[in-house]
Design a protein around this motif. Structure first.
Motif, PDB file in Angstrom:
ATOM      1  N   ARG A  30       0.891  -1.129   0.055  1.00  0.00           N
ATOM      2  CA  ARG A  30      -0.028   0.007   0.075  1.00  0.00           C
ATOM      3  C   ARG A  30       0.888   1.146   0.247  1.00  0.00           C
ATOM      4  O   ARG A  30       0.553   2.395  -0.663  1.00  0.00           O
ATOM      5  CB  ARG A  30      -0.910   0.036   1.128  1.00  0.00           C
ATOM      6  N   ALA A  31       1.969   1.119   0.595  1.00  0.00           N
ATOM      7  CA  ALA A  31       2.946   2.302   0.735  1.00  0.00           C
ATOM      8  C   ALA A  31       3.725   2.608  -0.630  1.00  0.00           C
ATOM      9  O   ALA A  31       3.869   3.951  -0.799  1.00  0.00           O
ATOM     10  CB  ALA A  31       3.990   2.005   1.642  1.00  0.00           C
ATOM     11  N   TRP A  32       3.821   1.721  -1.532  1.00  0.00           N
ATOM     12  CA  TRP A  32       4.642   2.133  -2.743  1.00  0.00           C
ATOM     13  C   TRP A  32       3.831   1.611  -4.121  1.00  0.00           C
ATOM     14  O   TRP A  32       4.441   2.021  -5.270  1.00  0.00           O
ATOM     15  CB  TRP A  32       5.950   1.248  -2.570  1.00  0.00           C
ATOM     16  N   TRP A  33       2.933   1.090  -4.182  1.00  0.00           N
ATOM     17  CA  TRP A  33       2.306   0.429  -5.260  1.00  0.00           C
ATOM     18  C   TRP A  33       1.771   1.701  -6.265  1.00  0.00           C
ATOM     19  O   TRP A  33       0.851   2.277  -5.583  1.00  0.00           O
ATOM     20  CB  TRP A  33       1.403  -0.616  -5.287  1.00  0.00           C
ATOM     21  N   GLY A  34       1.946   1.867  -7.257  1.00  0.00           N
ATOM     22  CA  GLY A  34       1.262   2.948  -8.099  1.00  0.00           C
ATOM     23  C   GLY A  34       2.487   3.789  -8.552  1.00  0.00           C
ATOM     24  O   GLY A  34       3.470   4.151  -7.787  1.00  0.00           O
ATOM     25  N   PRO A  35       2.400   4.312  -9.555  1.00  0.00           N
ATOM     26  CA  PRO A  35       3.425   5.529 -10.091  1.00  0.00           C
ATOM     27  C   PRO A  35       3.384   6.652  -9.088  1.00  0.00           C
ATOM     28  O   PRO A  35       2.325   7.029  -8.317  1.00  0.00           O
ATOM     29  CB  PRO A  35       3.014   5.915 -11.508  1.00  0.00           C
ATOM     30  N   THR A  36       4.173   7.679  -9.465  1.00  0.00           N
ATOM     31  CA  THR A  36       4.500   8.808  -8.605  1.00  0.00           C
ATOM     32  C   THR A  36       2.966   9.473  -8.567  1.00  0.00           C
ATOM     33  O   THR A  36       2.323   9.787  -9.422  1.00  0.00           O
ATOM     34  CB  THR A  36       5.419   9.827  -9.164  1.00  0.00           C
ATOM     35  N   GLY A  37       2.576   9.907  -7.285  1.00  0.00           N
ATOM     36  CA  GLY A  37       1.261  10.730  -7.187  1.00  0.00           C
ATOM     37  C   GLY A  37       0.389   9.831  -7.049  1.00  0.00           C
ATOM     38  O   GLY A  37      -0.773  10.072  -6.469  1.00  0.00           O
ATOM     39  N   THR A  39      -1.887   6.416  -5.079  1.00  0.00           N
ATOM     40  CA  THR A  39      -1.898   5.585  -4.047  1.00  0.00           C
ATOM     41  C   THR A  39      -2.553   4.263  -4.177  1.00  0.00           C
ATOM     42  O   THR A  39      -2.914   3.813  -5.299  1.00  0.00           O
ATOM     43  CB  THR A  39      -2.874   6.337  -2.865  1.00  0.00           C
ATOM     44  N   CYS A  40      -2.264   3.414  -3.353  1.00  0.00           N
ATOM     45  CA  CYS A  40      -2.575   2.210  -2.968  1.00  0.00           C
ATOM     46  C   CYS A  40      -3.736   1.877  -2.029  1.00  0.00           C
ATOM     47  O   CYS A  40      -3.045   1.475  -0.871  1.00  0.00           O
ATOM     48  CB  CYS A  40      -1.666   1.198  -3.327  1.00  0.00           C
ATOM     49  N   PRO A  41      -4.842   2.203  -1.948  1.00  0.00           N
ATOM     50  CA  PRO A  41      -5.771   2.047  -0.808  1.00  0.00           C
ATOM     51  C   PRO A  41      -5.942   0.450  -0.501  1.00  0.00           C
ATOM     52  O   PRO A  41      -6.706   0.177   0.577  1.00  0.00           O
ATOM     53  CB  PRO A  41      -7.164   2.569  -1.418  1.00  0.00           C
ATOM     54  N   ARG A  42      -5.722  -0.435  -1.184  1.00  0.00           N
ATOM     55  CA  ARG A  42      -6.114  -1.945  -0.990  1.00  0.00           C
ATOM     56  C   ARG A  42      -5.001  -2.780  -1.510  1.00  0.00           C
ATOM     57  O   ARG A  42      -4.342  -2.609  -2.566  1.00  0.00           O
ATOM     58  CB  ARG A  42      -7.382  -2.289  -1.826  1.00  0.00           C
ATOM     59  N   ALA A  43      -4.395  -3.586  -0.618  1.00  0.00           N
ATOM     60  CA  ALA A  43      -3.519  -4.825  -0.902  1.00  0.00           C
ATOM     61  C   ALA A  43      -3.637  -5.952  -0.069  1.00  0.00           C
ATOM     62  O   ALA A  43      -3.767  -5.937   0.976  1.00  0.00           O
ATOM     63  CB  ALA A  43      -2.103  -4.310  -0.514  1.00  0.00           C
ATOM     64  N   GLU A  44      -3.903  -6.910  -0.612  1.00  0.00           N
ATOM     65  CA  GLU A  44      -4.345  -8.373  -0.188  1.00  0.00           C
ATOM     66  C   GLU A  44      -3.497  -9.403  -0.424  1.00  0.00           C
ATOM     67  O   GLU A  44      -2.941  -9.356  -1.828  1.00  0.00           O
ATOM     68  CB  GLU A  44      -5.709  -8.674  -0.511  1.00  0.00           C
ATOM     69  N   VAL A  45      -2.808 -10.287   0.214  1.00  0.00           N
ATOM     70  CA  VAL A  45      -1.527 -11.145  -0.146  1.00  0.00           C
ATOM     71  C   VAL A  45      -2.043 -12.377   0.394  1.00  0.00           C
ATOM     72  O   VAL A  45      -2.163 -12.766   1.552  1.00  0.00           O
ATOM     73  CB  VAL A  45      -0.298 -10.639   0.428  1.00  0.00           C
ATOM     74  N   ASP A  46      -1.908 -13.452  -0.440  1.00  0.00           N
ATOM     75  CA  ASP A  46      -2.086 -14.964  -0.337  1.00  0.00           C
ATOM     76  C   ASP A  46      -0.739 -15.367  -1.032  1.00  0.00           C
ATOM     77  O   ASP A  46      -0.944 -15.797  -2.270  1.00  0.00           O
ATOM     78  CB  ASP A  46      -3.342 -15.375  -0.814  1.00  0.00           C
ATOM     79  N   LEU A  47       0.353 -15.440   0.098  1.00  0.00           N
ATOM     80  CA  LEU A  47       1.611 -15.761  -0.808  1.00  0.00           C
ATOM     81  C   LEU A  47       1.819 -17.295  -0.687  1.00  0.00           C
ATOM     82  O   LEU A  47       2.326 -17.810  -0.014  1.00  0.00           O
ATOM     83  CB  LEU A  47       2.684 -14.979   0.176  1.00  0.00           C
ATOM     84  N   ARG A  48       1.288 -18.049  -1.970  1.00  0.00           N
ATOM     85  CA  ARG A  48       1.591 -19.179  -1.906  1.00  0.00           C
ATOM     86  C   ARG A  48       1.604 -19.586  -3.471  1.00  0.00           C
ATOM     87  O   ARG A  48       0.573 -18.709  -4.172  1.00  0.00           O
ATOM     88  CB  ARG A  48       0.672 -20.120  -1.151  1.00  0.00           C
TER      89      ARG A  48
END
Length: 172
Positions: A30-37, A39-48
């Motif tokens: 959520r802190a870094w996804w997306g180009p400059t300016g 934001t990333c209001p949603r990030a969900e991870v199922d890491l498998r």
């Protein structure tokens, strides 16, 4: 038909485990996804393998504030050095849509793109990050994606090096 890949690399002044966490934890995404300016209001991870990472990117108001959703279906994950996934644009509910339906202006963006993140521990708390996106069918689509990816990885690098995704004004 020829295809064109995007390949971007960064030398990151952070341990490989920290860079891996930036790719695989919702708070970091959520802190870094997306180009400059953006934001990333949603990030969900199922890491498998077979799981997925789902993210929503929001444009700044001067771009209309639109949201763009995507899902990254994991095909290989070897912590903390390798993440391979298939990228798809989705609607807000996670159903696959075409790039055109997602508002992508360039012809040549694949419906499904194979992506690879390779992290190499260089020692002394440094990591080489290599990101490759496969399958663009035009150079315009490849170049548009490279521009966005470069900005995303600038934000990721700043996050893991300084704790902030946007570098302060005047910082290198």
């Amino acid at each position: 038909m020829p295809t064109y890949d995007v390949a971007v690399a960064r030398l990151v002044e952070a341990p490989v485990g920290r860079v891996w966490a930036a790719w695989t934890t919702p708070e970091d995404l959520r802190a870094w996804w997306g180009p400059t300016g953006f934001t990333c209001p949603r990030a969900e991870v199922d890491l498998r393998v077979g799981g997925r990472i789902a993210v929503t990117m929001r444009a700044p108001q001067e771009w209309g504030g639109f949201e763009q959703h995507s899902a990254w279906t994991i095909i290989e994950a070897s912590a903390p050095t390798l993440l391979r996934y298939v990228f798809r644009f989705t609607d807000a509910d996670g159903w696959a849509i075409t790039p055109a339906q997602a508002g992508i202006p360039a012809e040549g963006v694949p419906d499904e793109g194979r992506h690879e993140v390779l992290l190499t521990d260089l020692g002394d708390g440094r990591t080489e990050l290599r990101m490759t996106e496969h399958g663009y069918t035009t150079t315009d689509a490849r170049d548009m994606s490279r521009t966005g990816l470069e900005q995303c990885l600038d934000k990721l690098t700043a996050l893991v090096e300084t704790g902030r995704a946007e570098r302060p004004a005047g910082a290198a």
